[in-house]
Design a protein around this motif. Sequence first.
Motif, PDB file in Angstrom:
ATOM      1  N   SER A  26       0.750  -1.365   0.223  1.00  8.69           N
ATOM      2  CA  SER A  26      -0.180  -0.046   0.049  1.00  8.69           C
ATOM      3  C   SER A  26       0.802   1.286   0.072  1.00  8.69           C
ATOM      4  CB  SER A  26      -1.004   0.105   1.382  1.00  8.69           C
ATOM      5  OG  SER A  26      -1.382  -1.278   1.270  1.00  8.69           O
ATOM      6  N   SER A  27       0.172   2.330  -0.027  1.00  6.89           N
ATOM      7  CA  SER A  27       0.732   3.633   0.064  1.00  6.89           C
ATOM      8  C   SER A  27       1.847   3.646   1.032  1.00  6.89           C
ATOM      9  CB  SER A  27      -0.397   4.652   0.159  1.00  6.89           C
ATOM     10  OG  SER A  27      -1.039   4.838  -0.916  1.00  6.89           O
ATOM     11  N   GLY A  28       2.966   4.611   0.775  1.00  8.92           N
ATOM     12  CA  GLY A  28       3.568   4.785   2.064  1.00  8.92           C
ATOM     13  C   GLY A  28       4.621   3.576   2.379  1.00  8.92           C
ATOM     14  N   GLN A  29       4.503   2.457   1.609  1.00  7.78           N
ATOM     15  CA  GLN A  29       5.341   1.237   2.031  1.00  7.78           C
ATOM     16  C   GLN A  29       6.355   1.051   0.748  1.00  7.78           C
ATOM     17  OE1 GLN A  29       2.551  -2.101   2.200  1.00  7.78           O
ATOM     18  NE2 GLN A  29       3.407  -2.428   4.203  1.00  7.78           N
ATOM     19  N   VAL A  30       7.509   0.510   1.443  1.00  4.88           N
ATOM     20  CA  VAL A  30       8.760   0.571   0.509  1.00  4.88           C
ATOM     21  C   VAL A  30       8.746  -1.348   0.457  1.00  4.88           C
ATOM     22  CG1 VAL A  30      11.129   0.895  -0.166  1.00  4.88           C
ATOM     23  CG2 VAL A  30       9.951   2.605   0.960  1.00  4.88           C
TER      24      VAL A  30
END
Lengths: 309, 526
Positions: A26-30
């Motif tokens: 998801s968003s914000g994940q690396v």
Amino acid sequence: MKVEVVNLKKHFGATRAVDDVSFSFSSGQVVGFVGPNGAGKTTTMRILSTLDEPSDGDAMIDGVSVVEEPERARHLVGYVPDSLPTHRDMSVHEYLDFFARAYDLKGERREQVIESVEEFTNLTGIREKMLNALSKGMKQRVSLARALLHDPPVLIMDEPAAGLDPRARIELRELLRVLSSHGKAILISSHILTELAEICHAAVIIEHGKILMAGAMGDLLMSSVPRRTVLIRVLEQQEELHRELLQMPHIENARLIGSEIALEVNGTEETCCDLLVSLIQRGYRILEFKQQRANLEEIFMNVTKGVVQ
Amino acid sequence: MTVRSVLRQKGLLARIDDWMNPIVIKELRQAVQSRFVVTALLVLLSIQLLAVGIYILAWRSALIDLDAGRWVFMLLYGILLGISMLFVPLYTAIRLFAERSDTNVDLLFITTIKPRSIIAGKLFAAIILTILIFSACMPFMAFTYFLRGIDLPSIFVVLLLGFMIVITCTQAAIFVASIPVNRVLKVIFGLVVLWVFLMIFISTMGGMNELFRMGIGSRLGDWEFWEGVIGFLSLFTLLIGSFFVLSVAMITPPAANRGFPVRVFMTLAWASLGITVLIGSVINKTHTPVAVWQVVFSSTFALALFIAVSERDGPGRRVLRSVPQSKLKRAVAFFFYSGAASGLTWASVGIALTLTLAWIWSKLLPAYSNHDDLIGGLKWMGAMCLYFFCYALSGALLRRHLLSKVGSELTWIFGLILMIGGIVVPFMIGYLLFFGDEWWKEDYENWLVGNPFAWNGISSKALYLGIAVVWAVLVAALNLRWFIERVSGFRPLIAPIDQSGSSVMAQIHDANIAFEPPGRQERQDA
């Protein structure tokens, strides 16, 4: 924003480059995408970037299928390939201007976007430099700047740290941290696993087109260790503590290394907590009590066999 | 107030800037900064200046001659055309080839730019470069007018023709650079193209000399002259258009419907040129235009058979997504969409229609001149296409059943190997087993069976045709099941439904790995 890879398959004749791969982030994940050469990383990333079509399965970016609606999906993805820009007779600014036009950015908006991207990737000072005169690290920043021009919520980065010197790698890592904090979902492949471990929230280990192991980074590091290793540092009485620890239940081994004692504990995290409480109750003045984790390189070597298709 | 400031005030410059193809801007920026381009331009101008100087100094007496202008023009024109035909296509093709060799083209594909804009941009930039070169040479050309022996209309018509030839050659070079083959094959293709360019150069210079000898200025009122101009323009349009759509297809990802624009363009060209040649045939009361048309398009469709069998076995999901729901529209779409079965159908129907229409035309108007040539050409093309059909489908069968590990894109190679075998093997058997020392005195013609181009040379036409017909029926029958499967599979894509009735979207929730967003993860850790 969610990226979902569902039962993805890609066959080249009899070769199964990607074999039923599923994961999501998801968003914000690396997310680190790890595997030996020929494992299927680049193929998966090319499918996610709409450059290749899967033999079966699909990938959804914010609900948009890369197979069914590649044109829409392209607006959501920024792709940084493993090769660097090689255009001759072209400056950094002209290169970015060209791609901004290719992304249909017009007029003043285009100029604003290019300027802000140049500023973000620290290219402002070298914007008039010719591309072929740039170092690898600078080219990698240009490549990242190009991928950010249309402000995609998802970044797919194939070996971005390959061939970079330590300074360039650290700069890239910092850029990725900032991008992640801005809510970008980032899928990154690299062979420099120590780097990945530092910036990734999760990792997917792939070999022979199949996922061998995947999950949040913390879970991966913990789950792959058969016994827990704990490091204890006390202010005094090291030798006495060492002898006492060897008598205690759940302690498989204890080694005195200088002022530190390394223990192998056979048990859960709760066992470690109980041990700490017990040592404090016995009057030991503990400076440090640290559970050691396996690193990504160890996990990688444990789970992969080095099979190349 | 300057024009530029007026344009800026009205925002016109900005609007033009936004409207322009990004590839053109990039190519021109790079050309301006390229030492290669500047050097080539300076060399061209120096050679022209040198040539005029040497001619005037060495042959001063020739200046009294009334033909001096024509000779100097031909010299300058040769230099201009030669350098332009070499430099512009080579420069454009090498740049595209270099971009195609790395991921630059891939990067373009994930922008909003379309493959046709990429090729159009390359071509348009080459056109601007050619205009620049021609404009730079224009003063030298105009100077020849004052030397006598040449008129201004001749200069402009010849320059226009030269310009069109350079653009056609450039588009052909772009096509070769777009072909996804390795470096060695590309160099071989490049050398073949250079040889073709040399032939075109020699023919053009010969043709121009002939035009000057006849005088263009005095022929501007002749219908015959304009007929020739229309013919040439049609030829250039057909060639540029064909190479353009083929180049676009070559750089379009295989997953896309890349056969569609090629087939639509070729069908439109076939129809529009067909109507034009019929009109020309009626006006001049001759079958020659129809004979040329049927040879050109029968050959094109025959080659298309080999390309068709090398396409993807079935259309991918991206192509199926655009298949129309309506049965009628779907039936029409089947002919034009990407895929081996569609390509085979399109090419076979194209051959059949071309030959049938030309045959009907010959029957309707038997009194027109060159009637026998048309009939002879029809028989020759008919037999050739039949053999091409047999070789292409046999190659496809071979790859599918015996060499299934080989990718479908190489099927044409199997067809070609079979064809070479078909041409060489029967003749070699006859030569080794039955001929004497002086084989050319023997009746060797029947040993040409299997050679698609041997219609005129073979004595037993019944045997030659009989073998082709039986073979064609056999390979068609063997491919029938595969073909029916492809036809029935040509349906609009519907999301696959699993047993529980939920679609692919629902399966996502069962994906075996999912990571929580970092915020949530941190909260859980806390």
